[in-house]
Design a protein around this motif. Sequence first.
Motif, PDB file in Angstrom:
ATOM      1  N   VAL A  22       0.853  -1.191   0.000  1.00  0.00           N
ATOM      2  CA  VAL A  22       0.000   0.000   0.000  1.00  0.00           C
ATOM      3  C   VAL A  22       0.886   1.236   0.000  1.00  0.00           C
ATOM      4  CG1 VAL A  22      -1.906  -1.145   1.197  1.00  0.00           C
ATOM      5  CG2 VAL A  22      -0.170   0.069   2.522  1.00  0.00           C
ATOM      6  N   ARG A  23       0.324   2.343  -0.465  1.00  0.00           N
ATOM      7  CA  ARG A  23       1.019   3.630  -0.434  1.00  0.00           C
ATOM      8  C   ARG A  23       0.350   4.486   0.635  1.00  0.00           C
ATOM      9  NH1 ARG A  23       4.025   5.184  -4.983  1.00  0.00           N
ATOM     10  NH2 ARG A  23       3.220   7.291  -4.869  1.00  0.00           N
ATOM     11  N   HIS A  24       1.147   5.364   1.235  1.00  0.00           N
ATOM     12  CA  HIS A  24       0.633   6.212   2.303  1.00  0.00           C
ATOM     13  C   HIS A  24       1.387   7.546   2.287  1.00  0.00           C
ATOM     14  CE1 HIS A  24      -1.259   6.966   6.212  1.00  0.00           C
ATOM     15  NE2 HIS A  24      -0.095   7.472   6.605  1.00  0.00           N
ATOM     16  N   ARG A  25       0.644   8.628   2.463  1.00  0.00           N
ATOM     17  CA  ARG A  25       1.275   9.949   2.612  1.00  0.00           C
ATOM     18  C   ARG A  25       1.361  10.256   4.102  1.00  0.00           C
ATOM     19  NH1 ARG A  25       1.924  14.299  -0.708  1.00  0.00           N
ATOM     20  NH2 ARG A  25       0.459  13.438  -2.232  1.00  0.00           N
ATOM     21  N   LEU A  26       2.549  10.602   4.574  1.00  0.00           N
ATOM     22  CA  LEU A  26       2.754  10.883   5.984  1.00  0.00           C
ATOM     23  C   LEU A  26       2.031  12.172   6.361  1.00  0.00           C
ATOM     24  CD1 LEU A  26       4.137   9.689   8.453  1.00  0.00           C
ATOM     25  CD2 LEU A  26       6.106  11.131   7.940  1.00  0.00           C
ATOM     26  N   ARG A  27       1.103  12.051   7.289  1.00  0.00           N
ATOM     27  CA  ARG A  27       0.252  13.161   7.695  1.00  0.00           C
ATOM     28  C   ARG A  27       0.818  13.897   8.904  1.00  0.00           C
ATOM     29  NH1 ARG A  27      -4.786   9.222   8.043  1.00  0.00           N
ATOM     30  NH2 ARG A  27      -3.459   8.723   9.802  1.00  0.00           N
ATOM     31  N   PHE A  28       0.310  15.100   9.115  1.00  0.00           N
ATOM     32  CA  PHE A  28       0.749  15.940  10.233  1.00  0.00           C
ATOM     33  C   PHE A  28       0.578  15.227  11.575  1.00  0.00           C
ATOM     34  CE2 PHE A  28      -0.022  19.176  13.488  1.00  0.00           C
ATOM     35  CZ  PHE A  28       1.143  19.918  13.373  1.00  0.00           C
ATOM     36  N   PHE A  45       1.122   1.824  10.363  1.00  0.00           N
ATOM     37  CA  PHE A  45       1.587   1.680   8.985  1.00  0.00           C
ATOM     38  C   PHE A  45       1.613   0.203   8.597  1.00  0.00           C
ATOM     39  CE2 PHE A  45       4.472   5.603   9.833  1.00  0.00           C
ATOM     40  CZ  PHE A  45       3.382   6.456   9.745  1.00  0.00           C
ATOM     41  N   PHE A  46       2.148  -0.629   9.490  1.00  0.00           N
ATOM     42  CA  PHE A  46       2.189  -2.067   9.232  1.00  0.00           C
ATOM     43  C   PHE A  46       0.774  -2.619   9.068  1.00  0.00           C
ATOM     44  CE2 PHE A  46       6.452  -3.157  11.602  1.00  0.00           C
ATOM     45  CZ  PHE A  46       7.135  -2.322  10.736  1.00  0.00           C
ATOM     46  N   GLU A  47      -0.127  -2.178   9.954  1.00  0.00           N
ATOM     47  CA  GLU A  47      -1.490  -2.701   9.923  1.00  0.00           C
ATOM     48  C   GLU A  47      -2.202  -2.378   8.611  1.00  0.00           C
ATOM     49  OE1 GLU A  47      -5.602  -2.673  12.531  1.00  0.00           O
ATOM     50  OE2 GLU A  47      -4.109  -1.128  12.904  1.00  0.00           O
ATOM     51  N   LYS A  48      -1.913  -1.214   8.050  1.00  0.00           N
ATOM     52  CA  LYS A  48      -2.552  -0.831   6.786  1.00  0.00           C
ATOM     53  C   LYS A  48      -2.229  -1.855   5.692  1.00  0.00           C
ATOM     54  CE  LYS A  48      -3.242   3.228   3.911  1.00  0.00           C
ATOM     55  NZ  LYS A  48      -2.918   4.630   3.680  1.00  0.00           N
ATOM     56  N   GLU A  91       5.805   3.520   0.628  1.00  0.00           N
ATOM     57  CA  GLU A  91       5.130   2.237   0.442  1.00  0.00           C
ATOM     58  C   GLU A  91       5.357   1.360   1.659  1.00  0.00           C
ATOM     59  OE1 GLU A  91       4.980   1.612  -4.372  1.00  0.00           O
ATOM     60  OE2 GLU A  91       6.287   0.305  -3.193  1.00  0.00           O
ATOM     61  N   VAL A  92       4.319   0.610   1.988  1.00  0.00           N
ATOM     62  CA  VAL A  92       4.407  -0.381   3.054  1.00  0.00           C
ATOM     63  C   VAL A  92       4.077  -1.724   2.435  1.00  0.00           C
ATOM     64  CG1 VAL A  92       3.639  -1.078   5.349  1.00  0.00           C
ATOM     65  CG2 VAL A  92       3.519   1.342   4.667  1.00  0.00           C
TER      66      VAL A  92
END
Length: 157
Positions: A22-28, A45-48, A91-92
């Motif tokens: 999965v892809r993720h944008r690091l949020r505030f 992050f791992f759980e996603k 990416e995770v």
Amino acid sequence: MRRLKLYFPREEGVPPPVIATVRHRLRFSEVDALGIAWHGRYPAFFEKAHTELGHKCGLTAAAYRAAGLGAPVVQFHTDYYQELRLDEIFEVQAALIWTEAARLNVEYRLTGAAGEVAATGYTVQLFYRLDTREPLWFSPPLWEECRARWRRGEFHG
């Protein structure tokens, strides 16, 4: 710098890991005062990626409930290599590693926007009966079915 490693042994003649990314944008809300990913966010992050992995191979929360099973995390480990920064897209990857045991072994890899490995880790989950909370020493049918599908190559194609 620490070297990257595999957390679980790879046995000869068994199916390759099942992988979900999965892809993720690091949020505030996920960074510290310096704009760097706070270490306490890595389990999420791992759980996603783990959630996507479960959907890929039929090991979802709904499937566990329907089978009367729980599969709590009993071990969690993270190795940190590079920082992740606010607004960085990373990416995770979650990889389910083959085992004959009544447990789930999952390895994780976070890769930053520039392609560098930011973190790796693993979880171990054990099965238990929801009604009695008794641990299962033998693989439940849900896990047996997953492994049968895995052997048939249904997750790699």
